[in-house]
Enzyme design. Structure first.
Site, PDB file in Angstrom:
ATOM      1  CG  ASP A  37      -2.102  -0.912   1.073  1.00  0.00           C
ATOM      2  OD1 ASP A  37      -2.410  -1.297  -0.058  1.00  0.00           O
ATOM      3  OD2 ASP A  37      -2.723  -1.237   2.096  1.00  0.00           O
ATOM      4  CE  LYS A  59      -8.001   0.097  -1.752  1.00  0.00           C
ATOM      5  NZ  LYS A  59      -9.170  -0.477  -1.066  1.00  0.00           N
ATOM      6  CG  MET A 172      -8.325   6.933   6.864  1.00  0.00           C
ATOM      7  SD  MET A 172      -9.125   5.443   6.206  1.00  0.00           S
ATOM      8  CE  MET A 172      -9.997   4.838   7.661  1.00  0.00           C
TER       9      MET A 172
END
Length: 255
Positions: A37, A59, A172
């Site tokens: 990732d 991502k 996030m």
């Protein structure tokens, strides 16, 4: 000769390459294929065999190179073709890492799987900044909440957590900071300590530490953005740089 198909999910930790587990490093050293990732420290790829295939499937917020279903299929196809596949994921695979979805998909093809946990940024990054998630007299529990759901909205769990004394860690969520601040201020918590930590555990780490009333301005001044975690609660007052901000509190001398 292709080895029997197997997929191992490895948690790479918060960013510092040395924070991967010994077991994770040993598994990585045997990989035929590594899918990794964006938040994985690429120095970890040096632990994989030189001739192994490394595939970036990273991502980031709003910048997905592959859809999750495509990653699932790529994992299975790689295992069936090459044998031993390592899925290297930032933090811990089962903490907002969609790791179980990948394991479940592999099981539908009867492919053997293994999970090697990693150190989640939700716990390690505050610790490296000197912020304990629990501390006697300040916090008896902590919540780890996603800042952005699949539909782009803030998790409703935050609206429940704000009514507790628990430490709240939001992953996030830096792009939702203004909405998060409003939720706390609407609950009379404008002076609650909060920290935003970007690129935790790496040489690029930087943080803003303050209270809800001022944190948005501090983020803008320090140019802090994703990837970052948000830590909310009285334990943030234990951060070594929080002392100058204590003046924003009102103290009553009880002696």
């Amino acid at each position: 000769m292709v080895l029997e198909p197997k997929i191992t999910l490895i948690g790479a930790g918060p960013g510092d390459a040395e924070l991967i587990s010994i077991k994770g490093a040993k598994a990585l050293a045997k990989a035929e294929v590594v899918l990794y990732d964006a938040l994985v420290n690429e120095a970890l790829l040096e632990m994989a065999p030189e001739n192994s295939i490394k595939i970036f499937v990273g991502k980031r917020a709003g910048q997905h190179s592959l859809k999750q279903q495509e990653i699932n299929q790529l994992l299975v196809d790689s295992a069936l073709r090459y044998g031993y596949v390592v899925r290297l994921k930032g933090g811990d695979p089962f903490v907002f890492g969609r790791g179980y979805e990948e394991i479940d998909f592999a099981h539908s093809y009867n492919i053997q799987t293994e999970v090697i946990p990693g150190i989640s940024s939700s716990i390690s990054v505050p610790a490296l900044q000197g912020i304990p998630l629990t501390h006697r007299g300040l916090s008896e529990s902590f919540w780890v909440i996603t800042g952005t759901k699949a539909n782009g909205e803030i998790s409703n769990d935050l609206k429940v957590a704000v009514k507790t004394k628990a430490t709240v860690v939001i992953l996030m969520g830096v792009n939702k900071i203004k909405e998060i601040v409003e939720i706390y201020k609407n609950n009379g918590l404008g002076r609650l300590p909060v920290a935003i930590i970007q690129n935790g555990s790496t040489p690029k780490e930087k943080a803003a530490v303050g209270v809800m009333n001022t944190i948005v301005e501090q983020i803008e001044e320090n140019k802090i953005g994703a990837p970052a975690i948000i830590v909310i609660g009285e334990v943030v007052s234990l951060h070594p740089t929080f002392q100058p901000i204590l003046s924003s509190y009102e103290f009553v001398d009880t002696e």
